[in-house]
Design a protein around this motif. Structure first.
Motif, short mmCIF file in Angstrom:
data_model
loop_
_atom_site.label_atom_id
_atom_site.label_comp_id
_atom_site.label_asym_id
_atom_site.label_seq_id
_atom_site.Cartn_x
_atom_site.Cartn_y
_atom_site.Cartn_z
N LEU A 14 0.83 -1.21 0.00
CA LEU A 14 0.00 0.00 0.00
C LEU A 14 0.86 1.26 0.00
O LEU A 14 0.56 2.23 -0.71
CB LEU A 14 -0.94 -0.01 1.22
CG LEU A 14 -1.98 -1.13 1.24
CD1 LEU A 14 -2.74 -1.13 2.54
CD2 LEU A 14 -2.94 -1.02 0.06
N THR A 18 0.82 4.54 -2.59
CA THR A 18 0.45 5.90 -2.21
C THR A 18 1.64 6.79 -1.89
O THR A 18 1.49 8.02 -1.85
CB THR A 18 -0.45 5.88 -0.96
OG1 THR A 18 0.31 5.36 0.15
CG2 THR A 18 -1.67 5.01 -1.19
N GLY A 22 0.97 8.70 2.23
CA GLY A 22 -0.34 8.08 2.13
C GLY A 22 -0.62 7.01 3.15
O GLY A 22 -1.71 6.42 3.15
N PRO A 50 -5.02 7.69 0.00
CA PRO A 50 -4.66 7.74 -1.42
C PRO A 50 -4.80 9.16 -1.96
O PRO A 50 -5.61 9.95 -1.48
CB PRO A 50 -5.66 6.79 -2.07
CG PRO A 50 -6.82 6.76 -1.13
CD PRO A 50 -6.25 6.91 0.24
N GLU A 55 -4.96 5.54 -7.50
CA GLU A 55 -4.28 4.98 -6.33
C GLU A 55 -5.26 4.22 -5.44
O GLU A 55 -4.95 3.13 -4.95
CB GLU A 55 -3.62 6.10 -5.52
CG GLU A 55 -2.34 6.64 -6.14
CD GLU A 55 -1.64 7.65 -5.25
OE1 GLU A 55 -0.67 8.26 -5.71
OE2 GLU A 55 -2.06 7.82 -4.07
N LEU A 56 -6.43 4.81 -5.24
CA LEU A 56 -7.43 4.12 -4.41
C LEU A 56 -7.82 2.79 -5.03
O LEU A 56 -7.94 1.78 -4.33
CB LEU A 56 -8.66 5.01 -4.25
CG LEU A 56 -9.84 4.37 -3.50
CD1 LEU A 56 -9.45 3.93 -2.10
CD2 LEU A 56 -11.03 5.34 -3.45
N CYS A 59 -5.19 0.30 -4.31
CA CYS A 59 -5.19 -0.06 -2.89
C CYS A 59 -6.33 -1.00 -2.55
O CYS A 59 -6.16 -1.97 -1.79
CB CYS A 59 -5.29 1.21 -2.03
SG CYS A 59 -3.82 2.25 -2.04
#
Length: 474
Positions: A14, A18, A22, A50, A55-56, A59
């Motif tokens: 993760l 990020t 993040g 994020p 990015e989200l 993740c």
């Protein structure tokens, strides 16, 4: 569910997505693990922040592969524990506060596209700078985010005029529970193409996916505004005053708020920087807020004439009319500080209920009497949006009773109020949502076909049950 890898491996993945900014752990994450009301203290593997929808998405896919539950969070202003992780320490809190950009604004279409982490007050300010109005307004607007208010279908002070958050949304962008991105950011007033999935996401409290951006409706800025604080004879007089304004010019009523004397006096006694602009304290108050985009709307004359007639009828006992922007803000501060006044005064149990507008006075009276019988010495402190039937039928702890002892009766208190609300065909949650606090009520109030449909939708979109588990559904 997939077997979870070692937490360190997941967190490394993760953080690689990020960047170091993040991922928060330890003391940096602590403020996001408890709710605003201090009802719940959770734990989490980490807080993830994020910086973009992409990015989200990455993740979420990593969390799904690891079988790790996710808790969406905006401004963390939930009144029902809707954005707080549980105590297991296995969940990941995903806060969208870094995703706070204004993507576009168009004052011909009267639309604005913003990301979910944008603070509500900032959205209001950006719209105003462009010469338009984004009308959603609530006490937590300096902290609450667009994603949060849409996920909870927030109401607030101007619902009587503009509707809830749902009515102010045209389209959404979302990351779904499997990590795929759904781009539904259509700025259309008419789009009749199958199921309205955007409305499914609004009010779902993050249990069906992440709202990452929204296309919002804008309105013309008001040219005139008029605000007054009134002392009224009783709850029925408050409703009668609302009807007078509605019958004269319904479109001018931007907000109409009721405040009990008990709740107002907690604000006056415990919140610094407020004062009552009336000659003496009363047992019932109303805030009237009128606004119009029409030139020469004559709102001041309307306000004065309606109040004069209401005084002659014995409905209004005293009134203070704002003469400046500062005075309007001071009157509104008296209303907005009711949650803070109750918090500073001690423990209180919140009952966010709604009934038909015509039933509000009788509901308040019946609930107040029943609560005082249930817990002698307790103080009913109702206030709220009389114009749309939503009253916060709250109860403050009795003097001399320990907070823990009082709060142990929370569900008895809520049941007492809800049984009366049920008599009027009302709702046990008007604008705060279900969150973690009220899931046990869903079977009784929404059981049968309605709850079964909700559970089927949840199972279809989130078969692993990783999206905000333990919230909304029993």
């Amino acid at each position: 569910m997939p077997e979870a890898p070692h937490p360190t491996s997941l967190l490394e993945t993760l953080e690689a997505i990020t960047g170091p900014a993040g991922l928060l752990r330890g003391a940096d994450a602590a403020p996001m693990l408890a709710d605003w009301r201090s009802l719940y203290q959770g734990a989490a593997l980490a807080v993830l922040r994020p910086g973009s929808t992409e990015e989200l998405s990455a993740c979420v896919k990593a969390c799904v592969a690891a079988g790790v539950p996710m808790v969406p969070q905006g401004g963390n202003t939930s009144m029902v524990g809707g954005a707080t992780p549980d105590e297991s320490g296995r969940q990941i809190v995903i806060a969208l506060t870094r995703m706070n950009r204004v993507r576009s604004i168009d004052t011909t279409d009267m639309t604005m596209v913003v990301e979910a982490g944008l603070v509500l007050k900032t959205a209001q300010d950006v719209a105003r700078e462009a010469g338009a109005l984004f009308p959603l307004s609530l006490g937590a607007e300096g902290s609450a985010t667009i994603g949060g208010v849409l996920s909870t279908n927030a109401g607030g002070n101007t619902t009587v005029r503009y509707g809830n958050a749902r009515e102010l949304m045209l389209g959404l962008e979302c990351v779904m529970p499997d990590g795929t991105i759904w781009n539904g950011l259509r700025r259309l007033r008419k789009d009749n193409t199958g199921y309205a999935l955007r409305h499914l996401m609004v009010g779902a409290e993050g249990t069906l996916g992440f709202i990452t951006a929204a296309a919002l409706r804008l309105f013309p800025l008001p040219r005139e505004e008029a605000v007054a604080l009134c002392a009224v004879a009783d709850e029925a007089a408050a409703l009668a005053l609302f009807r007078r304004f509605r019958d004269q010019d319904e479109g001018a009523v931007r907000a109409f708020e009721y405040m009990s004397g008990g709740s107002m006096h907690l604000v006056l006694d415990h919140v610094p920087g407020v004062s009552l602009p009336l000659a003496e304290r009363a047992q019932h108050y109303v805030l009237v807020d009128l606004a119009s985009s029409r030139p020469q709307a004559g709102l001041r004359g309307l306000l004065e004439s309606v109040l004069e007639a209401a005084m002659e009828a014995g409905e209004v006992l005293d009134a203070a009319l704002a003469e400046s922007v500062a005075q309007r803000a001071a009157i509104w501060k008296l209303r907005e500080e009711h949650p803070e006044g109750q918090k500073r005064a001690g423990a209180s149990v919140k009952n966010d209920v709604s009934v038909p507008v015509s039933a509000v006075p009788e509901m308040i009276r019946r609930c107040s009497e029943a609560l005082q019988k249930l817990i002698p010495g307790s103080r009913p402190v109702p206030f709220g949006h009389l114009g749309d039937g939503n009253i916060h039928m709250n109860l403050a702890q009795p003097p001399g009773m320990a907070a823990a002892e009082f709060l142990a009766r929370s569900h008895d208190i809520m049941d007492c109020v809800n049984e009366i609300v049920r008599d009027y065909g009302g709702s046990f949650s008007a604008e705060h949502g279900i969150g973690r606090l009220k899931t046990d009520m869903m079977e009784d109030w929404r059981g049968g076909a309605e709850l079964a449909a909700m559970q089927a939708i949840k199972a279809a979109l989130d078969p692993l049950g990783l999206m905000n588990p333990g919230k909304v559904l029993p």
